[in-house]
Design an enzyme around this catalytic site. Structure first.
Site: not given
Length: 517
Positions: A145, A175, A249
């Site tokens: 993402h 992911d 992230s």
């Protein structure tokens, strides 16, 4: 580039971070799609966790070893203008982000600061994430993402060097993404660790670039294992209390030996900042996916073609299992590898390819890890006996669609029949009921007409409009037949009875204990 210059460049960038709202909190994937400035950071700073003690009194040796291998990932994405000429995030949200109010705290009534452009002109917006180097040749791991939808990707090394990056491969379901950069010298790397050895209470460090302020290290402990956020079919997150924020992230979660045991991915938050509930992808899961991405760019997942659910204690009791475990087959897709192999509704899959299956997630991961076309052994518990069959694994190239969970209305009265032991009122399928519940012409079974609120059936989750199509794996065509098989199960001394229920577009097993009736 200095952290302050990165911060200035992204202070007014359009908000691009993906978020899943679960009222009243936000599950935010920890990617930074535009910064709110230092005042925002101050507003979301978390008090350090009391009682955390570093080995030998300091985490400095671990940080010195691992931090040089952590990078900042900057992506450029297209943001289409809306009718007012304002840049909108590429997710089609038109700027109506759950973080809007959060940003207005610092920018007043002017709203979220976004670049202006003449109508009908596309714009570009930058977003920040983190990553870490696993190969001295410039191989980098991050979240999918972080780079999803990017038109260009740039990596900033720990020493400030900026290099263009190429997307080698990505996997939406896990992911994860792999990037590659070209450097003039071998790069520092970080080693994979064994996430299976992590225990609740173990100390961990989260390293990344929160809010674009520069590489940051936070400490905490493992709060839980095996968390399912319903963000993908292979959810098995490590929950941590080490503060992570948007921009973290793709950054590494490292253990006290300085090895990567997870990839920081998401947070639970009421305000977009850390409140000590973060989630990381386990390294043992990520490492296998990354290895495949490094070879081919895309991953082909195995496919069996079954709808499965957990085996609870009540289900185990009804099926003659001495303990709960495995994956209960609630439906088999017509023409699927499972159907061709002879897997049946009501089977409990206890092993696959030599691996013990403890729950449905185990089966999903085991099947997904198998290359399409492989033949695997499936261990099954069927009608009181353990059997073994062979299945040819198929190819799963599309996301699994979620079955409908919409409640059905209470059916019209037909030929009613009570089942006092369970607190059920059953009726036959009449033409009126068939039309009201939108049942197929060939649908057979007993329709749940009423459920006593203080009885076992209600506690088990049965509801008016459910159609019972089998009792203890015996197909039933009417309310009378269903009642008869339930009575036989009660007389046999069983603690619970297993009902196969059609509910809308979904077929599920429901175990109802007699004792509670």
């Amino acid at each position: 580039m200095s952290p302050s210059s990165i911060l200035r460049r992204h202070r007014v960038a359009a908000l691009l971070g993906a978020a899943l709202i679960i009222t009243p909190v936000v599950v935010s994937f920890a990617q930074n799609g535009g910064n709110a400035g230092l005042s925002t950071v101050a507003a979301t700073t978390q008090t350090p966790v009391a009682g955390i003690k570093a080995p030998n009194g300091s985490f400095a040796p671990i940080v010195a070893t691992t931090k040089p291998a952590v990078v900042t990932v900057t992506t450029v994405m297209n943001a289409q203008p809306n009718a007012m000429g304002e840049a909108s995030p590429p997710d089609g949200s038109n700027g109506n982000s759950p973080f809007d109010d959060y940003f207005r705290q610092f920018f007043g009534d002017q709203g979220i600061p976004v670049p202006k452009a003449p109508p009908q002109q596309s714009q570009h917006a930058e977003a920040l994430g983190s990553g870490f180097i696993v190969g001295s040749d410039g191989t980098i791991v991050t979240n999918n993402h972080v780079v999803d939808g990017a038109t260009s990707i740039k990596v900033t090394l720990d020493d400030g060097t900026e290099l263009p990056a190429k997307l080698v491969g990505h996997d939406t379901k896990n992911d994860l993404a792999v990037l590659k950069i070209k450097a003039s010298k071998p790069l520092p790397t970080i080693k994979w660790g064994d996430s299976n050895k992590l225990m609740t209470g173990d100390q961990v460090l989260a390293i990344g670039n929160p809010f674009g302020i520069g590489t940051t290290v936070t400490a905490g402990i493992v709060s839980a294992r095996g968390r399912d956020l319903h963000s993908g079919p292979f959810d098995d997150f490590i929950q941590i209390d080490a503060p992570i924020n948007r921009g973290n992230s793709g950054g590494p979660l490292v253990d006290v030996d300085g090895n990567v045991v997870g990839i920081d991915t998401a947070i639970f938050s009421p305000n977009g900042g850390s409140v000590g509930v973060g989630f990381a992808i386990p390294s043992n899961q990520a490492q296998k996916v990354v290895a495949k991405l490094m070879k081919g760019g895309n991953i082909e997942y195995g496919y069996l073609g079954v709808q499965i659910q957990p085996v609870t204690q009540d289900v185990a009791s009804a099926m003659g299992l001495d303990h709960p475990g495995g994956a209960l087959v609630a439906a088999v897709t017509q023409g699927s590898p499972a159907a061709k192999a002879g897997i049946e509704i009501g089977d409990v899959i206890t092993g696959f390819g030599g691996q013990e299956i403890k729950d449905p997630k185990d089966l999903s991961r085991a099947v997904a890890d198998v290359a399409p076309g492989a033949k695997e052994t499936v261990n099954i518990w069927r009608k009181g006996k353990a059997i073994q069959i062979s299945a040819d694994v198929g190819r799963n190239s599309e996301d699994t669609q979620t079955a409908s969970t919409g409640e059905q209305g209470k059916p019209s009265a037909g030929q009613g029949l009570g089942v006092p032991s369970l607190g059920l009122g059953l009726t036959d399928i009449t033409p009126d009921i068939r039309q009201e519940l939108n049942l197929a012409d060939n649908q057979r079974g007993a329709v749940v007409e009423r459920v006593s609120p203080d009885k076992a059936a209600s506690a088990a989750g049965l509801q008016p409009g459910d159609v019972i199509v089998a009792v203890d794996q015996t197909p039933v065509k009417s309310a009378r037949q269903a009642n008869q098989v339930i009575a036989e199960a009660s007389k046999s001394g069983k603690k619970s009875v297993l009902l196969l229920v059609d509910r809308g577009d979904q077929q599920i097993f429901v175990a109802v204990p007699f004792a509670a009736g």
